[in-house]
Design an enzyme around this catalytic site. Structure first.
Site, PDB file in Angstrom:
ATOM      1  N   SER A   1       0.643  -1.194  -0.010  1.00 51.56           N
ATOM      2  CA  SER A   1      -0.173   0.110  -0.070  1.00 51.56           C
ATOM      3  C   SER A   1       1.110   1.328  -0.187  1.00 51.56           C
ATOM      4  CB  SER A   1      -0.848   0.024   1.311  1.00 51.56           C
ATOM      5  OG  SER A   1      -1.505   1.397   1.678  1.00 51.56           O
TER       6      SER A   1
ATOM      7  N   LYS B   1       2.133  -3.951   6.502  1.00 54.21           N
ATOM      8  CA  LYS B   1       2.585  -3.554   5.091  1.00 54.21           C
ATOM      9  C   LYS B   1       4.248  -3.353   4.889  1.00 54.21           C
ATOM     10  CE  LYS B   1      -1.284  -4.643   3.300  1.00 54.21           C
ATOM     11  NZ  LYS B   1      -1.620  -5.910   2.815  1.00 54.21           N
TER      12      LYS B   1
ATOM     13  N   TYR C   1      -1.892  -1.551  10.856  1.00 49.57           N
ATOM     14  CA  TYR C   1      -2.163  -2.052   9.573  1.00 49.57           C
ATOM     15  C   TYR C   1      -1.084  -1.573   8.529  1.00 49.57           C
ATOM     16  CZ  TYR C   1      -3.789  -1.878   4.673  1.00 49.57           C
ATOM     17  OH  TYR C   1      -3.817  -2.201   3.207  1.00 49.57           O
TER      18      TYR C   1
HETATM   19  P1  NAD Z   1     -10.877  -7.548   1.363  1.00 48.68           P
HETATM   20  O1  NAD Z   1     -10.971  -7.661   2.730  1.00 48.68           O
HETATM   21  O2  NAD Z   1     -12.079  -7.276   0.518  1.00 48.68           O
HETATM   22  O3  NAD Z   1     -10.073  -8.813   0.975  1.00 48.68           O
HETATM   23  C1  NAD Z   1      -9.266  -9.704   1.529  1.00 48.68           C
HETATM   24  C2  NAD Z   1      -9.736 -10.983   1.424  1.00 48.68           C
HETATM   25  O4  NAD Z   1      -8.827 -11.918   2.168  1.00 48.68           O
HETATM   26  C3  NAD Z   1     -10.916 -11.319   2.319  1.00 48.68           C
HETATM   27  O5  NAD Z   1     -11.762 -12.105   1.422  1.00 48.68           O
HETATM   28  C4  NAD Z   1     -10.761 -12.071   3.584  1.00 48.68           C
HETATM   29  O6  NAD Z   1     -11.751 -12.841   3.920  1.00 48.68           O
HETATM   30  C5  NAD Z   1      -9.653 -12.688   3.106  1.00 48.68           C
HETATM   31  N1  NAD Z   1      -8.548 -13.094   4.122  1.00 48.68           N
HETATM   32  C6  NAD Z   1      -8.112 -12.305   5.229  1.00 48.68           C
HETATM   33  N2  NAD Z   1      -7.041 -12.707   5.941  1.00 48.68           N
HETATM   34  C7  NAD Z   1      -7.390 -14.208   5.704  1.00 48.68           C
HETATM   35  C8  NAD Z   1      -6.373 -15.229   6.289  1.00 48.68           C
HETATM   36  N3  NAD Z   1      -5.653 -15.308   7.027  1.00 48.68           N
HETATM   37  N4  NAD Z   1      -6.572 -16.408   5.302  1.00 48.68           N
HETATM   38  C9  NAD Z   1      -7.271 -16.453   4.169  1.00 48.68           C
HETATM   39  N5  NAD Z   1      -8.085 -15.447   3.683  1.00 48.68           N
HETATM   40  C10 NAD Z   1      -7.928 -14.202   4.560  1.00 48.68           C
HETATM   41  O7  NAD Z   1      -9.445  -6.564   1.261  1.00 48.68           O
HETATM   42  P2  NAD Z   1      -9.245  -5.767  -0.223  1.00 48.68           P
HETATM   43  O8  NAD Z   1      -9.575  -4.258  -0.144  1.00 48.68           O
HETATM   44  O9  NAD Z   1      -9.582  -6.732  -1.626  1.00 48.68           O
HETATM   45  O10 NAD Z   1      -7.701  -5.701  -0.090  1.00 48.68           O
HETATM   46  C11 NAD Z   1      -6.997  -6.856  -0.546  1.00 48.68           C
HETATM   47  C12 NAD Z   1      -5.357  -6.733  -0.480  1.00 48.68           C
HETATM   48  O11 NAD Z   1      -4.904  -5.528  -0.702  1.00 48.68           O
HETATM   49  C13 NAD Z   1      -5.181  -6.704   1.265  1.00 48.68           C
HETATM   50  O12 NAD Z   1      -4.052  -7.134   1.643  1.00 48.68           O
HETATM   51  C14 NAD Z   1      -5.266  -5.177   1.743  1.00 48.68           C
HETATM   52  O13 NAD Z   1      -4.647  -4.745   2.849  1.00 48.68           O
HETATM   53  C15 NAD Z   1      -4.398  -4.753   0.446  1.00 48.68           C
HETATM   54  N6  NAD Z   1      -4.588  -3.152   0.155  1.00 48.68           N
HETATM   55  C16 NAD Z   1      -6.129  -2.659   0.020  1.00 48.68           C
HETATM   56  C17 NAD Z   1      -6.366  -1.539  -0.285  1.00 48.68           C
HETATM   57  C18 NAD Z   1      -7.683  -0.948  -0.191  1.00 48.68           C
HETATM   58  O14 NAD Z   1      -7.955   0.231  -0.152  1.00 48.68           O
HETATM   59  N7  NAD Z   1      -8.579  -1.755  -0.481  1.00 48.68           N
HETATM   60  C19 NAD Z   1      -5.494  -0.602  -0.558  1.00 48.68           C
HETATM   61  C20 NAD Z   1      -4.033  -0.965  -0.097  1.00 48.68           C
HETATM   62  C21 NAD Z   1      -3.666  -2.385  -0.028  1.00 48.68           C
HETATM   63  C1  UD1 Z   2      -7.107   4.695   3.715  1.00 47.21           C
HETATM   64  C2  UD1 Z   2      -6.255   4.120   4.787  1.00 47.21           C
HETATM   65  C3  UD1 Z   2      -5.034   3.761   3.939  1.00 47.21           C
HETATM   66  C4  UD1 Z   2      -5.128   2.746   2.940  1.00 47.21           C
HETATM   67  C5  UD1 Z   2      -6.181   3.706   1.926  1.00 47.21           C
HETATM   68  C6  UD1 Z   2      -6.275   2.752   0.711  1.00 47.21           C
HETATM   69  C7  UD1 Z   2      -7.109   5.325   6.715  1.00 47.21           C
HETATM   70  C8  UD1 Z   2      -6.568   6.578   7.666  1.00 47.21           C
HETATM   71  N1  UD1 Z   2      -6.330   5.247   5.838  1.00 47.21           N
HETATM   72  O1  UD1 Z   2      -6.459   6.098   3.205  1.00 47.21           O
HETATM   73  O2  UD1 Z   2      -4.245   3.144   5.158  1.00 47.21           O
HETATM   74  O3  UD1 Z   2      -4.283   2.518   2.473  1.00 47.21           O
HETATM   75  O4  UD1 Z   2      -7.222   3.890   2.437  1.00 47.21           O
HETATM   76  O5  UD1 Z   2      -7.687   2.833   0.230  1.00 47.21           O
HETATM   77  O6  UD1 Z   2      -8.011   4.891   6.743  1.00 47.21           O
HETATM   78  N2  UD1 Z   2     -12.904  11.321   4.070  1.00 47.21           N
HETATM   79  C9  UD1 Z   2     -13.724  11.958   4.262  1.00 47.21           C
HETATM   80  N3  UD1 Z   2     -14.927  11.548   4.935  1.00 47.21           N
HETATM   81  C10 UD1 Z   2     -15.183  10.325   5.090  1.00 47.21           C
HETATM   82  C11 UD1 Z   2     -14.163   9.357   4.704  1.00 47.21           C
HETATM   83  C12 UD1 Z   2     -12.801   9.917   4.307  1.00 47.21           C
HETATM   84  O7  UD1 Z   2     -13.789  13.301   3.868  1.00 47.21           O
HETATM   85  O8  UD1 Z   2     -16.275   9.886   5.581  1.00 47.21           O
HETATM   86  C13 UD1 Z   2     -11.670  11.852   3.342  1.00 47.21           C
HETATM   87  C14 UD1 Z   2     -10.375  11.501   4.199  1.00 47.21           C
HETATM   88  O9  UD1 Z   2     -10.064  12.390   5.219  1.00 47.21           O
HETATM   89  C15 UD1 Z   2      -9.362  11.330   2.753  1.00 47.21           C
HETATM   90  C16 UD1 Z   2     -10.184  10.909   1.781  1.00 47.21           C
HETATM   91  O10 UD1 Z   2     -11.726  11.098   1.994  1.00 47.21           O
HETATM   92  O11 UD1 Z   2      -8.859  12.583   2.761  1.00 47.21           O
HETATM   93  C17 UD1 Z   2     -10.055   9.541   1.283  1.00 47.21           C
HETATM   94  O12 UD1 Z   2     -10.075   8.752   2.477  1.00 47.21           O
HETATM   95  P1  UD1 Z   2     -10.116   7.085   2.570  1.00 47.21           P
HETATM   96  O13 UD1 Z   2     -10.884   6.645   1.542  1.00 47.21           O
HETATM   97  O14 UD1 Z   2     -10.319   6.467   3.784  1.00 47.21           O
HETATM   98  O15 UD1 Z   2      -8.619   6.750   1.925  1.00 47.21           O
HETATM   99  P2  UD1 Z   2      -7.161   7.236   2.636  1.00 47.21           P
HETATM  100  O16 UD1 Z   2      -7.428   8.215   3.875  1.00 47.21           O
HETATM  101  O17 UD1 Z   2      -6.203   7.532   1.467  1.00 47.21           O
END
Ligand code: NAD
Ligand code: UD1
Length: 340
Positions: A125, A154, A150
């Site tokens: 991330s 990463k 969290y």
């Molecule tokens: P998500 O929660 O929708 O998907 C993660 C999946 O992993 C879920 O289906 C959950 O059931 C499964 N899981 C969790 N722990 C497990 C375990 N120990 N064994 C087997 N399955 C397990 O999340 P996502 O948004 O799809 O994110 C996927 C990956 O990308 C994560 O590692 C997350 O940290 C990373 N990531 C997500 C974002 C975001 O904003 N969505 C941003 C940066 C990184």
């Molecule tokens: C969040 C996570 C970050 C993760 C990223 C990926 C937090 C603090 N950080 O970041 O670790 O890697 O998502 O998707 O959760 N906002 C509002 N009102 C709301 C929600 C959000 O104004 O109800 C604003 C936030 O202040 C920010 C922007 O929207 O400026 C985006 O927020 P969000 O979707 O939570 O993402 P990140 O903060 O970038």
């Protein structure tokens, strides 16, 4: 046919990536413990692709259970999505986050070594860049101090996998640093399905637009940005999914042991702009008020996309309008998310 094990493949990004892999001709095996997703996703994937994917309900921290997946399938590469991702929750229950995220990554790596699987893509991330204001973030930007457990998981897993790859020349690792994944598949059948009240901007806006939540609070409008609200690099989840296919292709040909890529669009969008774009997509006003800053938020965060473009051949196709319209389609087709 090359087989990819997708851990966490039932989740938001994983499920979209399963489709992209399938469309690119890969065989897919999914391992997910359903801790943050519903089995209904598998039925939806089948509806979209016409294929029933091999699904294992296993915890990736459970080595014996996961070994069965490696035993029963000839796996060529792994994309490791499985992990917990809620920032606020990670502050409340840090040990659960360290155990789940770090143990699952180590277990996957151990089994890859044991079964001679040489290619690993890891979901990292932009949070690893910390609180720096030196944007855009390039892959060479220094890693920062994370503001929550969290983020540290990463940061730590990146280091663990670097050490793993340098000790094992037969292993190649690709660290993908996602910016802000949003949007949903064009079918409206899969999308982001958070539990409870969402913490992130797009799921929250979607629920206000759909009438499930009353009003969005914008966290701060006094930042030193053009309109006073924070800028983020939102990337369509289907673009992100394609980035994973590119990463698998890249690992197949690179000599490098470890590679790192940002996956973003290179463009910052403010909270106010995101609201306006969503209003255009849904055709009505999104009720919002301006509130205090959220602790830990950085004013501006966006990616340098040069390296991914040059080396991976990755360039995001969709803009904020497509992100909003796909979110809105998903929201209207599934107002209460997926059934258990
Ligand atoms: P998500 O929660 O929708 O998907 C993660 C999946 O992993 C879920 O289906 C959950 O059931 C499964 N899981 C969790 N722990 C497990 C375990 N120990 N064994 C087997 N399955 C397990 O999340 P996502 O948004 O799809 O994110 C996927 C990956 O990308 C994560 O590692 C997350 O940290 C990373 N990531 C997500 C974002 C975001 O904003 N969505 C941003 C940066 C990184
Ligand atoms: C969040 C996570 C970050 C993760 C990223 C990926 C937090 C603090 N950080 O970041 O670790 O890697 O998502 O998707 O959760 N906002 C509002 N009102 C709301 C929600 C959000 O104004 O109800 C604003 C936030 O202040 C920010 C922007 O929207 O400026 C985006 O927020 P969000 O979707 O939570 O993402 P990140 O903060 O970038």
């Amino acid at each position: 046919m090359s087989t990819v094990l997708v851990t966490g493949g039932n989740g938001y990004i994983g499920s979209h990536t399963v489709i992209a892999l399938h469309e690119s001709g890969y065989e897919v095996v999914i391992a997910d413990n359903l801790s943050n997703s519903k089995l209904e996703v598998q039925r939806r994937l089948e509806k979209i692709t016409g294929k029933s994917f091999k699904f294992y309900n296993v915890d990736c921290c459970d080595k014996e259970a996961l070994r069965q997946v490696f035993e029963e399938n000839k796996i060529d590469s792994v994309i490791h999505f499985a992990g917990l991702k809620a920032v606020g929750e990670s502050v409340r229950i840090p040990l659960d986050y360290y155990r789940n995220n770090i143990m699952s990554a180590i277990t996957v790596a151990e089994l890859m070594k044991e079964y001679g699987v040489g290619k690993l893509v890891f979901s990292s991330s932009a949070t690893v860049y910390g609180m720096s204001e030196d944007v855009p973030f390039t892959e060479e930007s220094p890693l920062g101090v994370c503001t929550n457990p969290y983020g540290w998981t990463k940061w730590m897993i990146e280091q663990i996998l670097r050490d793993f790859a340098s000790a094992n020349p037969e292993i190649k690792v690709c660290l993908l640093r996602y910016f802000n994944p949003v949007g949903a598949h064009e079918s409206g059948l899969i999308g982001e399905d958070p539990r409870g009240i969402p913490n992130n901007l797009f799921p929250y806006i979607s629920k206000v637009a759909g009438g499930t939540l009353e009003c969005l609070t914008v966290f701060g409008d006094d930042y030193n940005t053009p309109d006073g609200t924070c800028l983020r690099d939102y990337i369509h989840v289907c673009d992100l999914a394609d980035g994973h296919v590119k990463a698998i292709e890249y690992l197949a040909k690179t000599e490098e042991n470890v590679c790192v890529f940002n996956l973003g669009t290179g463009k910052g969008t403010s909270v106010k702009e995101a609201i306006a774009a969503f209003e255009k997509a849904c055709g009505h006003e999104i009720k919002h008020v301006f509130g205090a800053r959220r602790p830990g938020d950085i004013p501006v965060c966006y990616a340098s996309t040069e390296k991914a473009e040059r080396e991976l051949g990755f360039k995001a196709r969709f803009g904020i309008d497509e992100m909003c319209s796909s979110c809105w389609k998903w929201q209207t087709m599934n107002p209460d998310g997926l059934a258990d």
